[in-house]
Write a protein that holds these residues in place. Structure first.
Motif: not given
Length: 393
Positions: A264-269, A240-247, A321-325, A232-238
């Motif tokens: 799970a593409t979420g809010w564009g992660g 930022t950067g290049d979500p295509v390359a990450r996928a 794969v943590p981004f922030l906060a 399962y791969a989902g990065l929620g609302s993250m």
């Protein structure tokens, strides 16, 4: 009991409040949930009210970098704070329970003379020596950890003008220091973060607030789950950067490891490129974590508090794969618990690193299953309700 719940943020900020609202209603209480628009959370069957903000659109327009987040929050905070006060005064509840982002909630409670409870999905508000404030420092300062919570408490100063508008709406005098909460409830698991001994008695670690309903996956997802082991791969609302390359990286690493991938593409992660398509990959916008995660071999995610608890409760190892906060904080919690390898920063996410992490996570399935069994015995939602009921007796 008439209960006003107020929350703000993404799916992980809304889901616990929705679970609490539904459970309170099932117990015979009258509940209204004030929430942002387009949260992707099932809120059918009970009274809801829009707080007039749309974090999904904000993230799509501004991104999720700290600077963008600050600019975006300033743009929406006045609407959020004033609307939250207005809704509460119109509803006239017996008790207000609010996310820390809803800074104006104590003003409305003060105006009505009712208890105010802060509900913090991550332990960022109450100082402790046990760990630094999540999102402030990635490493412990030991006895000096308490000092890191000063930054976390700066919201009322940062949004002083917006709070002054909310105070006028509430009909109370603006204050330099916001009223203290009568209680603070933190819906996280003691099996991940034990309660610090230096927290005051009115700060309670309840366990996660989880809904009793589990949605049936749509037929396409159900068929994919039935097809065998998957990541399962989902990065929620993250977004930022290049979500295509990450996928693309995720799909390549999973294929190298012999795993199919549910994205799970979420809010564009994540954005799945056409070149990565295949019968071993399924991309959907969102899934019900409780329905899907127990069937996964490994879960790759951003380390949001809600996702962390859903994965751990499912008994599945994580690759974070943590981004922030607070996300690096949760990545560290899972790693120290032995149910996730060291986190991979987004800029260091390569096929080789991810393949190594997937192999390492695969060896953590027994430990993850043990944590999942322990968490299954928690009933944070009912415990929280009991604490709230005691405040209005």
């Amino acid at each position: 009991m008439r209960l006003q719940l107020l929350t703000a943020g993404s799916r992980g900020d809304v889901e616990p409040f929705a679970a609490l609202a539904r459970a309170a209603q099932d117990r015979g209480h009258e509940v209204r949930l004030g929430l942002p628009d387009h949260s992707d959370v099932d809120v059918s069957g009970f009274d809801t009210a829009s707080l007039g903000v749309d974090f999904a659109r904000l993230i799509a327009e501004q991104g999720v970098s700290p600077l963008a987040a600050f600019r975006g929050m300033r743009a929406v905070m006045r609407t959020l704070l004033v609307t939250a006060v207005r809704q509460t005064l119109e509803y006239v509840p017996d008790l207000v329970v609010a996310h820390p982002k809803v800074l104006s909630a104590p003003l409305a409670a003060r105006r009505l003379g009712i208890p105010y409870v802060m509900a913090a999905p991550t332990p960022v508000v109450t100082p402790t020596r046990a760990f630094p404030a999540p999102g402030v420092l990635p490493f412990s300062l030991g006895p000096l950890n308490r000092a890191t919570y000063v930054a976390a408490a700066a919201g009322s100063r940062m949004f002083a003008a917006e709070l002054a508008d909310a105070a006028r709406t509430a009909g109370v005098e603006p204050v330099r220091r916001m009223p203290e909460a009568d209680a603070t409830l933190i819906p996280i698991s003691e099996h991940l973060v034990p309660r610090p001994p230096d927290w005051p008695a009115n700060v309670q670690l309840t366990g996660p607030w989880i809904g009793r309903r589990i949605a049936t996956p749509d037929p396409e997802v159900e068929a994919f789950i039935a097809g065998g082991t998957f990541l399962y791969a989902g990065l929620g609302s993250m977004a930022t950067g290049d979500p295509v390359a990450r996928a693309s990286t995720i799909v390549r690493a999973a294929r190298d490891a012999g795993l199919r991938v549910l994205v799970a593409t979420g809010w564009g992660g994540l954005v799945l490129p056409a070149a990565s398509a295949g019968s071993d990959v399924l991309a959907v916008r969102t899934v019900d974590h409780a329905a899907v995660l127990p069937h996964a071999q490994v879960a790759l995610h951003h380390g949001g508090a809600g996702t962390v608890h859903a994965v751990a409760r499912a008994g599945v190892p994580s690759v974070v794969v943590p981004f922030l906060a607070d996300q690096p904080f949760w990545a560290g919690v899972l790693h120290r618990r032995g149910i996730a390898p060291p986190a991979i920063r987004p800029r260091r996410l390569t096929t080789a690193r991810l393949r190594h992490a997937l192999d390492e996570a695969g060896g953590m399935r027994d430990a993850s299953a043990a944590v999942g069994r322990a968490m299954a015995g928690e009933n944070g939602t009912d415990r929280a309700l009991g604490l709230l009921e005691a405040l209005v007796r």
